[in-house]
Scaffold this motif. Structure first.
Motif, PDB file in Angstrom:
ATOM      1  N   ALA A   1       0.894  -1.200   0.179  1.00 45.38           N
ATOM      2  CA  ALA A   1      -0.319   0.375  -0.578  1.00 45.38           C
ATOM      3  C   ALA A   1       1.066   1.218   0.137  1.00 45.38           C
ATOM      4  CB  ALA A   1      -1.047  -0.034   1.179  1.00 45.38           C
ATOM      5  N   TYR A   2       2.007   1.356   1.218  1.00 48.66           N
ATOM      6  CA  TYR A   2       2.619   2.534   0.873  1.00 48.66           C
ATOM      7  C   TYR A   2       3.170   2.059  -0.562  1.00 48.66           C
ATOM      8  CZ  TYR A   2       6.452   5.646   1.798  1.00 48.66           C
ATOM      9  OH  TYR A   2       7.674   6.396   1.801  1.00 48.66           O
ATOM     10  N   ASN A   3       4.330   1.244  -0.985  1.00 48.90           N
ATOM     11  CA  ASN A   3       4.623   1.998  -2.131  1.00 48.90           C
ATOM     12  C   ASN A   3       3.945   2.291  -3.635  1.00 48.90           C
ATOM     13  OD1 ASN A   3       7.006   0.827  -1.507  1.00 48.90           O
ATOM     14  ND2 ASN A   3       7.152  -1.232  -1.544  1.00 48.90           N
ATOM     15  N   ASP A   4       2.438   1.370  -3.832  1.00 48.22           N
ATOM     16  CA  ASP A   4       1.512   1.976  -3.722  1.00 48.22           C
ATOM     17  C   ASP A   4       1.275   3.552  -4.328  1.00 48.22           C
ATOM     18  OD1 ASP A   4       1.615  -0.646  -5.358  1.00 48.22           O
ATOM     19  OD2 ASP A   4      -0.181  -0.878  -4.570  1.00 48.22           O
ATOM     20  N   ALA A   5       0.768   4.500  -2.939  1.00 52.26           N
ATOM     21  CA  ALA A   5       0.643   5.322  -3.543  1.00 52.26           C
ATOM     22  C   ALA A   5       2.209   6.326  -3.487  1.00 52.26           C
ATOM     23  CB  ALA A   5       0.647   5.569  -1.419  1.00 52.26           C
ATOM     24  N   ASP A   6       3.519   5.604  -3.324  1.00 55.37           N
ATOM     25  CA  ASP A   6       4.472   5.996  -3.541  1.00 55.37           C
ATOM     26  C   ASP A   6       4.571   6.121  -4.790  1.00 55.37           C
ATOM     27  OD1 ASP A   6       6.757   7.594  -3.262  1.00 55.37           O
ATOM     28  OD2 ASP A   6       8.441   5.957  -2.878  1.00 55.37           O
ATOM     29  N   VAL A   7       4.622   5.102  -5.527  1.00 54.84           N
ATOM     30  CA  VAL A   7       5.614   5.033  -7.303  1.00 54.84           C
ATOM     31  C   VAL A   7       4.397   4.272  -8.368  1.00 54.84           C
ATOM     32  CG1 VAL A   7       8.089   5.161  -6.192  1.00 54.84           C
ATOM     33  CG2 VAL A   7       6.070   2.850  -6.622  1.00 54.84           C
ATOM     34  N   GLY A   8       3.077   3.734  -7.370  1.00 56.20           N
ATOM     35  CA  GLY A   8       2.106   3.200  -8.767  1.00 56.20           C
ATOM     36  C   GLY A   8       2.173   2.281  -7.967  1.00 56.20           C
ATOM     37  N   PRO A   9       0.927   0.954  -8.299  1.00 65.20           N
ATOM     38  CA  PRO A   9       0.738  -0.260  -8.225  1.00 65.20           C
ATOM     39  C   PRO A   9       2.247  -0.945  -9.355  1.00 65.20           C
ATOM     40  CG  PRO A   9      -1.072   0.926  -9.154  1.00 65.20           C
ATOM     41  CD  PRO A   9      -0.215   2.027  -8.888  1.00 65.20           C
ATOM     42  N   SER A  10       2.953  -2.173  -8.520  1.00 58.67           N
ATOM     43  CA  SER A  10       3.783  -3.163  -8.821  1.00 58.67           C
ATOM     44  C   SER A  10       2.689  -3.449 -10.523  1.00 58.67           C
ATOM     45  CB  SER A  10       4.696  -3.601  -8.656  1.00 58.67           C
ATOM     46  OG  SER A  10       3.829  -4.141  -7.769  1.00 58.67           O
ATOM     47  N   GLY A  11       1.959  -3.418 -10.740  1.00 57.35           N
ATOM     48  CA  GLY A  11       1.001  -4.816 -11.672  1.00 57.35           C
ATOM     49  C   GLY A  11       2.259  -6.446 -11.223  1.00 57.35           C
ATOM     50  N   ARG A  12       2.725  -6.360  -9.969  1.00 57.38           N
ATOM     51  CA  ARG A  12       2.870  -8.048  -9.626  1.00 57.38           C
ATOM     52  C   ARG A  12       2.045  -9.215 -10.250  1.00 57.38           C
ATOM     53  NH1 ARG A  12       6.240  -9.901  -4.513  1.00 57.38           N
ATOM     54  NH2 ARG A  12       6.733 -10.966  -4.712  1.00 57.38           N
TER      55      ARG A  12
ATOM     56  N   SER B   1      11.065 -19.749 -10.811  1.00 57.34           N
ATOM     57  CA  SER B   1       9.630 -19.124 -10.382  1.00 57.34           C
ATOM     58  C   SER B   1       9.843 -18.128  -9.613  1.00 57.34           C
ATOM     59  CB  SER B   1       9.589 -20.269  -8.643  1.00 57.34           C
ATOM     60  OG  SER B   1       8.686 -19.576  -7.784  1.00 57.34           O
ATOM     61  N   GLY B   2       9.228 -17.349 -10.264  1.00 56.74           N
ATOM     62  CA  GLY B   2       9.641 -15.373 -10.023  1.00 56.74           C
ATOM     63  C   GLY B   2       8.699 -15.042  -9.986  1.00 56.74           C
ATOM     64  N   TYR B   3       8.716 -13.379 -10.448  1.00 60.86           N
ATOM     65  CA  TYR B   3       7.833 -12.386 -10.547  1.00 60.86           C
ATOM     66  C   TYR B   3       7.843 -11.359 -11.888  1.00 60.86           C
ATOM     67  CZ  TYR B   3       9.376  -9.370  -6.888  1.00 60.86           C
ATOM     68  OH  TYR B   3      10.768  -8.917  -6.284  1.00 60.86           O
ATOM     69  N   THR B   4       6.785 -11.100 -11.825  1.00 59.48           N
ATOM     70  CA  THR B   4       6.784  -9.726 -13.128  1.00 59.48           C
ATOM     71  C   THR B   4       6.403  -8.208 -12.142  1.00 59.48           C
ATOM     72  OG1 THR B   4       5.041  -9.508 -14.248  1.00 59.48           O
ATOM     73  CG2 THR B   4       7.225 -10.854 -15.338  1.00 59.48           C
ATOM     74  N   GLY B   5       6.946  -7.189 -12.622  1.00 61.47           N
ATOM     75  CA  GLY B   5       6.663  -6.018 -11.157  1.00 61.47           C
ATOM     76  C   GLY B   5       6.974  -4.758 -11.915  1.00 61.47           C
ATOM     77  N   TRP B   6       6.193  -3.915 -11.898  1.00 58.79           N
ATOM     78  CA  TRP B   6       6.951  -2.523 -12.270  1.00 58.79           C
ATOM     79  C   TRP B   6       7.419  -2.393 -13.581  1.00 58.79           C
ATOM     80  CZ3 TRP B   6       7.977  -1.922  -6.532  1.00 58.79           C
ATOM     81  CH2 TRP B   6       6.992  -1.438  -5.710  1.00 58.79           C
ATOM     82  N   GLY B   7       7.580  -3.189 -14.632  1.00 58.31           N
ATOM     83  CA  GLY B   7       8.478  -3.612 -16.066  1.00 58.31           C
ATOM     84  C   GLY B   7       9.588  -4.206 -16.064  1.00 58.31           C
ATOM     85  N   TRP B   8      10.006  -5.028 -15.157  1.00 56.16           N
ATOM     86  CA  TRP B   8      10.343  -5.699 -14.544  1.00 56.16           C
ATOM     87  C   TRP B   8      10.595  -7.531 -14.736  1.00 56.16           C
ATOM     88  CZ3 TRP B   8      17.012  -5.296 -14.054  1.00 56.16           C
ATOM     89  CH2 TRP B   8      16.734  -3.816 -14.548  1.00 56.16           C
TER      90      TRP B   8
END
Length: 143
Positions: free
Chosen positions: A25-36, A55-62
């Motif tokens: 919630a803090y990060n979403d407010a600070d830089v926008g949702p990660s889309g993780r 096993s991993g994830y995508t988020g913030w374009g990474w």
């Protein structure tokens, strides 16, 4: 207000989840949702037994590859590269521009550099006698 600081190796699952939710919630407010989104690649034999996987994830374009494992019977045959290519292709489809991974295994590091990853950071003696290397790769549209 009185506060109490506690250190434990057995945190309640609800507390760990709440920490993650609050940080998100803090990060979403600070830089926008990660889309993780979770991302996994698996390799199975004809019986369905798992022989390799990512096993991993995508988020913030990474793309972040958290775990990459290959059964010893498939090592040295380019399986890590094939799985990384599949993960990178999916990451591109999700709009990712870059990928990163870390390892303290020199053999794995060579596989990742063959795949186009470059070291951007290092923690010496993590674990003692080895260095944990952090590698990244730009995901261009063509690979």
């Amino acid at each position: 207000m009185q506060i109490r600081l506690t250190t434990t190796d057995t945190p309640a699952a609800e507390e760990v989840a709440l920490i993650g939710q609050n940080l998100t919630a803090y990060n979403d407010a600070d830089v926008g949702p990660s889309g993780r989104r979770v991302l996994a690649v698996t390799v199975r034999d004809e019986t369905g037994a798992l022989l390799a996987g990512i096993s991993g994830y995508t988020g913030w374009g990474w793309l972040y590859v958290q775990w990459l494992w290959v059964h010893e019977s498939l090592r040295g045959q380019g399986m890590a590269g094939q799985m990384l290519t599949a993960a990178e292709d999916e990451a591109r489809a999700r709009g990712c521009h870059s990928a990163w991974i870390d390892t303290f295994n020199p053999i794995a590091e060579k596989a990742y550099t063959r795949q186009g990853y470059a070291v951007f950071g290092e923690l010496p003696d993590f674990p003692v006698g080895r260095s944990r290397k952090f590698l990244q790769k730009r995901l261009t549209p063509s690979g």
